[in-house]
Design an enzyme around this catalytic site. Structure first.
Site, PDB file in Angstrom:
ATOM      1  N   ILE A  98       0.841  -0.735   0.156  1.00 20.26           N
ATOM      2  CA  ILE A  98      -0.463  -0.660  -0.298  1.00 20.26           C
ATOM      3  C   ILE A  98       0.806   1.620   0.333  1.00 20.26           C
ATOM      4  CG2 ILE A  98      -1.994   1.129   1.170  1.00 20.26           C
ATOM      5  CD1 ILE A  98      -2.134  -1.611   2.613  1.00 20.26           C
ATOM      6  N   SER A  99       0.817   2.302  -1.195  1.00 18.53           N
ATOM      7  CA  SER A  99       1.320   3.753  -0.956  1.00 18.53           C
ATOM      8  C   SER A  99       2.766   2.884  -1.312  1.00 18.53           C
ATOM      9  CB  SER A  99       0.781   4.352   0.005  1.00 18.53           C
ATOM     10  OG  SER A  99       1.414   5.253  -0.296  1.00 18.53           O
ATOM     11  N   TRP A 100       3.319   3.541  -0.074  1.00 16.78           N
ATOM     12  CA  TRP A 100       5.148   3.577   0.443  1.00 16.78           C
ATOM     13  C   TRP A 100       5.573   2.074   0.446  1.00 16.78           C
ATOM     14  CZ3 TRP A 100       8.242   0.852   3.026  1.00 16.78           C
ATOM     15  CH2 TRP A 100       9.685   1.234   3.540  1.00 16.78           C
TER      16      TRP A 100
END
Length: 271
Positions: A98-100
């Site tokens: 997720i994301s980073w």
């Protein structure tokens, strides 16, 4: 089952939920502790068919994992994850980032093709080669302040996460209750790990099937990034969440959990 594992000189707080078949390794967003993904774990466990084992961990400097003395680049963190997986006794996992954490998931899949079977990328990008967020959003992400108290989370969350985060009382309450503020040094170590990183040179060589999930109301990672990544991938499928923001995995769980469960269990016999 939650405990501490020593991997390559790094202490990691790790949680492994029971299940059958190939485990799903979760890579969280920057500064986020593993409890924030508890609703996803619970929803996956409640799906009919095979119960997917889930591996979660706190990055150094978040949750219950102490901060390292020096930062590590993304390749080093991917090696750390490989050591964690094999140390837990697994010879194959699926990974969800997720994301980073999506950047870490891509690096892990690239460097460990035999260890990583399938990949789910949520609200993420190719790193340095991407369509960026607005400068005001990037400036907010440069600080871990939003994790320090519910008031900060409510104010910044509604502004940078999109997808109705500020209007969803249940999601906001869960964040307030589950958030453990990261060590600021650990937070900045994560920023440094991603500085200058990109997956663009190797995406076309990934062997794994990849499911890309993006919200069309994500101020941090515009959905166009998922479409660009899919064009480079050999086996990439894009799912756009209408009205979904950066935290669509939580705000639109009813739509996404069945999709993810079917993706990681396809071709396996139900238990």
């Amino acid at each position: 089952m939650t405990g501490t594992r020593r991997v390559g000189g790094v202490s990691l707080r790790v949680d492994v939920s029971p299940g059958e078949g190939t485990p799903l390794l979760l890579c969280n967003g920057i500064g986020a502790n593993l409890e924030l993904l508890q609703p996803l774990v619970d929803d996956l466990a409640g799906r009919p068919g095979r119960r997917v084992p889930v591996i979660r961990f706190d990055m150094p400097g978040t949750g219950g994992s102490p901060t390292t003395r020096l930062p590590r680049r993304m390749p080093g963190l991917a090696r750390m994850l490989a050591g964690l997986v094999t140390g837990l006794g697994y010879d194959e996992v699926d990974v969800l980032g997720i994301s980073w954490g999506g950047a870490l998931a891509q690096e892990f899949a690239h460097r460990n093709p035999r260890l990583c079977r399938r990949v789910v990328l949520c609200a993420t990008s190719m790193g340095m080669v991407m369509v960026p967020a607005k400068p005001s959003v990037l400036l907010t992400l440069a600080s871990p302040l939003r994790y320090f108290g519910p008031a900060h989370m409510r104010e910044t969350g509604s502004r940078i996460y999109g997808g109705g985060f500020g209007d969803d009382a249940a999601v906001a309450a869960h964040f307030a209750a589950a958030t453990r503020a990261p060590d600021p040094i650990g937070y900045y170590w994560q920023i440094l790990a991603g500085a200058g990183w990109t997956s663009a040179p190797y995406l076309c060589r990934l062997r794994q099937r990849v499911l890309l999930i993006a919200g069309d109301d994500d101020p941090i990672i515009p959905a166009v990034n998922a479409r660009l990544m899919a064009k480079l991938l050999r086996h990439g499928t894009v799912h756009i969440v209408r009205g979904g923001g950066h935290l669509a995995l939580l705000t639109h769980a009813a739509e996404l959990v069945p999709l993810i469960h079917d993706f990681v269990t396809e071709g396996e016999p139900p238990c």
